[in-house]
Design a protein around this motif. Structure first.
Motif, PDB file in Angstrom:
ATOM      1  N   TYR A 102       0.924  -1.041   0.011  1.00 40.80           N
ATOM      2  CA  TYR A 102       0.069   0.057  -0.099  1.00 40.80           C
ATOM      3  C   TYR A 102       0.841   1.280  -0.145  1.00 40.80           C
ATOM      4  O   TYR A 102       0.256   2.197  -0.303  1.00 40.80           O
ATOM      5  CB  TYR A 102      -0.802   0.012   1.152  1.00 40.80           C
ATOM      6  CG  TYR A 102      -2.304  -0.966   1.024  1.00 40.80           C
ATOM      7  CD1 TYR A 102      -3.105  -0.575   0.511  1.00 40.80           C
ATOM      8  CD2 TYR A 102      -1.858  -2.211   1.696  1.00 40.80           C
ATOM      9  CE1 TYR A 102      -4.308  -1.742   0.165  1.00 40.80           C
ATOM     10  CE2 TYR A 102      -2.953  -3.115   1.600  1.00 40.80           C
ATOM     11  CZ  TYR A 102      -4.299  -2.719   0.705  1.00 40.80           C
ATOM     12  OH  TYR A 102      -5.257  -3.428   0.867  1.00 40.80           O
ATOM     13  N   ALA A 103       2.210   1.127   0.260  1.00 37.72           N
ATOM     14  CA  ALA A 103       2.873   2.278   0.494  1.00 37.72           C
ATOM     15  C   ALA A 103       4.513   1.830   0.853  1.00 37.72           C
ATOM     16  O   ALA A 103       4.513   0.518   0.729  1.00 37.72           O
ATOM     17  CB  ALA A 103       2.847   3.267   1.719  1.00 37.72           C
ATOM     18  N   ALA A 104       5.375   2.621   0.357  1.00 34.78           N
ATOM     19  CA  ALA A 104       6.826   2.287   0.489  1.00 34.78           C
ATOM     20  C   ALA A 104       7.550   3.282   0.863  1.00 34.78           C
ATOM     21  O   ALA A 104       7.048   4.569   0.745  1.00 34.78           O
ATOM     22  CB  ALA A 104       7.365   1.791  -0.918  1.00 34.78           C
ATOM     23  N   LEU A 105       8.680   3.138   1.734  1.00 38.97           N
ATOM     24  CA  LEU A 105       9.609   4.004   2.472  1.00 38.97           C
ATOM     25  C   LEU A 105      11.006   3.770   1.993  1.00 38.97           C
ATOM     26  O   LEU A 105      11.278   2.382   1.861  1.00 38.97           O
ATOM     27  CB  LEU A 105       9.591   3.782   3.763  1.00 38.97           C
ATOM     28  CG  LEU A 105      10.524   5.148   4.627  1.00 38.97           C
ATOM     29  CD1 LEU A 105       9.793   5.414   6.095  1.00 38.97           C
ATOM     30  CD2 LEU A 105      11.822   4.553   4.718  1.00 38.97           C
ATOM     31  N   VAL A 106      11.339   4.923   1.036  1.00 40.18           N
ATOM     32  CA  VAL A 106      12.915   4.454   0.603  1.00 40.18           C
ATOM     33  C   VAL A 106      13.984   5.348   1.077  1.00 40.18           C
ATOM     34  O   VAL A 106      13.684   6.455   1.041  1.00 40.18           O
ATOM     35  CB  VAL A 106      12.666   4.839  -1.018  1.00 40.18           C
ATOM     36  CG1 VAL A 106      14.235   4.373  -1.694  1.00 40.18           C
ATOM     37  CG2 VAL A 106      11.826   3.881  -1.590  1.00 40.18           C
ATOM     38  N   ILE A 107      15.121   4.726   1.635  1.00 42.79           N
ATOM     39  CA  ILE A 107      16.186   5.462   2.035  1.00 42.79           C
ATOM     40  C   ILE A 107      17.266   5.716   1.163  1.00 42.79           C
ATOM     41  O   ILE A 107      17.703   4.695   0.840  1.00 42.79           O
ATOM     42  CB  ILE A 107      16.759   5.018   3.664  1.00 42.79           C
ATOM     43  CG1 ILE A 107      15.577   4.918   4.547  1.00 42.79           C
ATOM     44  CG2 ILE A 107      17.896   5.936   4.039  1.00 42.79           C
ATOM     45  CD1 ILE A 107      16.127   3.984   5.651  1.00 42.79           C
ATOM     46  N   PRO A 108      17.577   6.924   0.614  1.00 43.88           N
ATOM     47  CA  PRO A 108      18.544   7.155  -0.489  1.00 43.88           C
ATOM     48  C   PRO A 108      19.835   6.746  -0.126  1.00 43.88           C
ATOM     49  O   PRO A 108      20.248   6.673   0.891  1.00 43.88           O
ATOM     50  CB  PRO A 108      18.231   8.617  -0.971  1.00 43.88           C
ATOM     51  CG  PRO A 108      17.926   9.203   0.491  1.00 43.88           C
ATOM     52  CD  PRO A 108      16.870   8.108   1.058  1.00 43.88           C
ATOM     53  N   SER A 109      20.660   6.691  -1.185  1.00 40.75           N
ATOM     54  CA  SER A 109      22.199   6.400  -1.085  1.00 40.75           C
ATOM     55  C   SER A 109      22.824   7.425  -0.352  1.00 40.75           C
ATOM     56  O   SER A 109      23.947   6.945   0.371  1.00 40.75           O
ATOM     57  CB  SER A 109      22.628   6.134  -2.378  1.00 40.75           C
ATOM     58  OG  SER A 109      22.654   7.256  -3.233  1.00 40.75           O
ATOM     59  N   GLN A 150       3.638   9.377  10.537  1.00 43.25           N
ATOM     60  CA  GLN A 150       3.829   9.472  12.076  1.00 43.25           C
ATOM     61  C   GLN A 150       5.413   8.734  12.349  1.00 43.25           C
ATOM     62  O   GLN A 150       6.138   9.156  13.266  1.00 43.25           O
ATOM     63  CB  GLN A 150       2.981   8.521  12.665  1.00 43.25           C
ATOM     64  CG  GLN A 150       1.542   9.083  12.751  1.00 43.25           C
ATOM     65  CD  GLN A 150       0.476   7.980  13.140  1.00 43.25           C
ATOM     66  OE1 GLN A 150       0.777   7.403  14.306  1.00 43.25           O
ATOM     67  NE2 GLN A 150      -0.659   7.989  12.770  1.00 43.25           N
ATOM     68  N   VAL A 151       5.725   7.767  11.442  1.00 36.73           N
ATOM     69  CA  VAL A 151       7.003   7.102  11.462  1.00 36.73           C
ATOM     70  C   VAL A 151       8.358   8.428  11.371  1.00 36.73           C
ATOM     71  O   VAL A 151       9.152   8.351  12.145  1.00 36.73           O
ATOM     72  CB  VAL A 151       7.310   6.112  10.464  1.00 36.73           C
ATOM     73  CG1 VAL A 151       8.920   5.490  10.232  1.00 36.73           C
ATOM     74  CG2 VAL A 151       6.391   4.606  10.932  1.00 36.73           C
ATOM     75  N   ILE A 152       7.900   8.920  10.385  1.00 34.40           N
ATOM     76  CA  ILE A 152       9.097   9.950   9.824  1.00 34.40           C
ATOM     77  C   ILE A 152       9.223  11.007  11.199  1.00 34.40           C
ATOM     78  O   ILE A 152      10.228  11.440  11.438  1.00 34.40           O
ATOM     79  CB  ILE A 152       8.636  10.608   8.674  1.00 34.40           C
ATOM     80  CG1 ILE A 152       8.938   9.600   7.519  1.00 34.40           C
ATOM     81  CG2 ILE A 152       9.853  11.858   8.424  1.00 34.40           C
ATOM     82  CD1 ILE A 152      10.224   8.877   7.507  1.00 34.40           C
ATOM     83  N   GLU A 153       7.861  11.438  11.718  1.00 33.05           N
ATOM     84  CA  GLU A 153       7.759  12.437  12.915  1.00 33.05           C
ATOM     85  C   GLU A 153       8.470  11.878  14.005  1.00 33.05           C
ATOM     86  O   GLU A 153       9.477  12.607  14.653  1.00 33.05           O
ATOM     87  CB  GLU A 153       6.519  12.713  12.889  1.00 33.05           C
ATOM     88  CG  GLU A 153       6.291  13.783  13.883  1.00 33.05           C
ATOM     89  CD  GLU A 153       6.912  14.969  13.518  1.00 33.05           C
ATOM     90  OE1 GLU A 153       7.454  15.961  14.501  1.00 33.05           O
ATOM     91  OE2 GLU A 153       7.141  15.371  12.360  1.00 33.05           O
ATOM     92  N   ILE A 186      14.928  15.456   8.752  1.00 32.39           N
ATOM     93  CA  ILE A 186      14.802  14.481   7.513  1.00 32.39           C
ATOM     94  C   ILE A 186      13.636  15.281   6.932  1.00 32.39           C
ATOM     95  O   ILE A 186      12.689  15.480   7.552  1.00 32.39           O
ATOM     96  CB  ILE A 186      14.276  13.267   8.004  1.00 32.39           C
ATOM     97  CG1 ILE A 186      15.473  12.265   8.849  1.00 32.39           C
ATOM     98  CG2 ILE A 186      14.007  12.404   6.742  1.00 32.39           C
ATOM     99  CD1 ILE A 186      15.031  10.983   9.240  1.00 32.39           C
ATOM    100  N   VAL A 187      13.935  15.321   5.485  1.00 35.78           N
ATOM    101  CA  VAL A 187      12.763  15.775   4.768  1.00 35.78           C
ATOM    102  C   VAL A 187      12.164  14.709   3.902  1.00 35.78           C
ATOM    103  O   VAL A 187      12.798  13.633   3.305  1.00 35.78           O
ATOM    104  CB  VAL A 187      13.304  16.812   3.868  1.00 35.78           C
ATOM    105  CG1 VAL A 187      12.288  17.398   2.800  1.00 35.78           C
ATOM    106  CG2 VAL A 187      14.110  18.035   4.408  1.00 35.78           C
ATOM    107  N   LYS A 188      10.800  14.675   4.246  1.00 39.60           N
ATOM    108  CA  LYS A 188      10.040  13.582   3.263  1.00 39.60           C
ATOM    109  C   LYS A 188       9.343  14.153   1.899  1.00 39.60           C
ATOM    110  O   LYS A 188       9.333  15.319   2.068  1.00 39.60           O
ATOM    111  CB  LYS A 188       9.006  12.970   4.260  1.00 39.60           C
ATOM    112  CG  LYS A 188       7.888  13.970   4.553  1.00 39.60           C
ATOM    113  CD  LYS A 188       6.922  13.553   5.539  1.00 39.60           C
ATOM    114  CE  LYS A 188       5.696  14.512   5.815  1.00 39.60           C
ATOM    115  NZ  LYS A 188       4.827  14.341   6.699  1.00 39.60           N
TER     116      LYS A 188
END
Length: 399
Positions: A102-109, A150-153, A186-188
């Motif tokens: 339903y969604a995805a979170l990607v942490i960049p290189s 909420q996770v990013i916060e 962190i900027v989302k």
């Protein structure tokens, strides 16, 4: 009064109570739906950074592990989220298009590099990419987006606290640039994939198309039942011919229903991007439903109407709700067996995922429902009919 002594008069309150109870069960799926094991992908592409006297450090790994072990969203039985680790951004895009997440979170290189810069005089806030798969289910994807926010916060709060503590221990002061970076460590970046767009009934266009098509299928089945009852079909050959004619006429009705309904929906303002694909799929759905209803009615008569009306009332609330928002019972024993569920799934792929009409799982199931129903309908030609047999016997005596 004599009316007061009638049995139905006395039983009426109990009958009303029973009906209200049965139909109140349709409310259960839509009352306070809470996610359970909502699949959300997490990708860590962070290459890490070499820290003097400490060796290799990968902040992306730490962030990913912290996210997956958060008490509110931990992975496991009856948790709100089922975190799924994926290798790369490219792989996660494929999974989103397959409706795996339903969604995805990607942490960049460059996450660790930018994260380390927050302690310097020239800080640069790292980015995290969030993908929301709107086309799967509007309600569930919105819930997934809220969970990720909420996770990013939570991660931001922890990083902010750690940075301020470290700066305070060194007795340092903050520049304007540092203060701005620490305010948002962190900027989302949020991207809606397989977006529902406008004029899609808030993503519920596939469900909106179900009821008219279902009612049209029921009417078609009932009318044919009355037509066959009007003519006394005395021999098996006559019954086979009538049932075969019903099938052929059902094909005609399905094309009329599929194309006209698609045209009406487009006329009323629904966003129909693939007209022919939508019309043909609705035709397949109509024929499948028409044959299923006709098969049941041919064996048990109008009493079979109760089954399909229950399908209508119980099915509609379930079709608008993602499986992960339902109880295990509704997931395994109700939604999985609803024939109209496959119609909605097929329409979602056409409307929001750009797959067009194909022999996907939903289409194949609908075809099989139609094939089995056709066999059952034709088999009813061999059903014994006392009235027909009596007429045949009287005809033979007369001759």
């Amino acid at each position: 009064m004599s009316i007061l002594k009638h049995k139905l008069f006395i039983v009426l309150p109990i009958l009303v109570l029973a009906i209200i109870f049965v139909f109140s069960l349709t409310m259960i799926p839509s009352i306070n739906p809470t996610p359970k094991n909502l699949p959300i992908a997490i990708v860590n592409e962070d290459k890490g950074i070499d820290v003097p006297q400490q060796g290799k450090m990968n902040m992306g790994d730490l962030i990913a592990k912290n996210i997956q072990t958060m008490s509110s969203f931990k992975s496991g039985t009856d948790s709100s989220v089922k975190w799924i680790s994926v290798e790369s951004n490219a792989k996660v895009q494929e999974g989103l298009n397959r409706q795996d997440y339903y969604a995805a979170l990607v942490i960049p290189s460059d996450f660790s590099t930018k994260q380390a810069s927050l302690r310097t005089a020239n800080p640069v806030s790292p980015n995290i990419q969030l993908y929301v798969n709107q086309g799967m289910n509007a309600l569930a994807s919105n819930m997934a987006a809220q969970i990720l926010n909420q996770v990013i916060e939570s991660v931001n709060n922890k990083i902010r606290t750690d940075l301020l503590t470290a700066i305070d221990q060194k007795g340092g002061t903050l520049t304007t640039k540092q203060a701005a970076a620490i305010a948002s460590p962190i900027v989302k970046q949020v991207t809606n994939v397989n977006a529902i767009g406008t004029h899609s009934a808030s993503g519920n266009a596939p469900v909106s198309l179900f009821q008219p098509l279902w009612m049209g299928s029921i009417v078609g089945g009932i009318v044919f039942l009355f037509i066959k009852r009007k003519f006394v079909l005395m021999t098996r050959k006559e019954k086979l011919q009538a049932n075969l004619l019903q099938f052929i006429w059902g094909v005609v009705l399905s094309l009329v229903a599929g194309y006209s309904f698609t045209w009406f929906a487009d006329l009323w303002g629904l966003n129909i991007q693939h007209f022919n694909d939508t019309a043909l799929f609705l035709s397949i759905s109509y024929l499948s439903f028409f044959l299923m209803i006709s098969a049941v009615l041919s064996w048990i008569g109008l009493a079979g109407m109760a089954i399909f009306m229950l399908f209508l009332f119980f099915g509609t609330p379930l079709l608008t709700t993602a499986p992960e928002l339902l109880s295990t019972f509704y997931q395994d024993w109700i939604l999985t067996w609803l024939p109209m569920n496959f119609m909605v799934k097929g329409l979602r792929e056409i409307f929001f995922f750009g797959h067009g009409l194909s022999l996907n799982h939903a289409t194949i199931v609908l075809i099989w429902i139609g094939v089995v129903s056709f066999i059952v309908l034709m088999a009813s030609s061999f059903k014994r009919n006392a009235k027909s047999e009596l007429l045949v016997e009287m005809h033979s005596l007369d001759s």
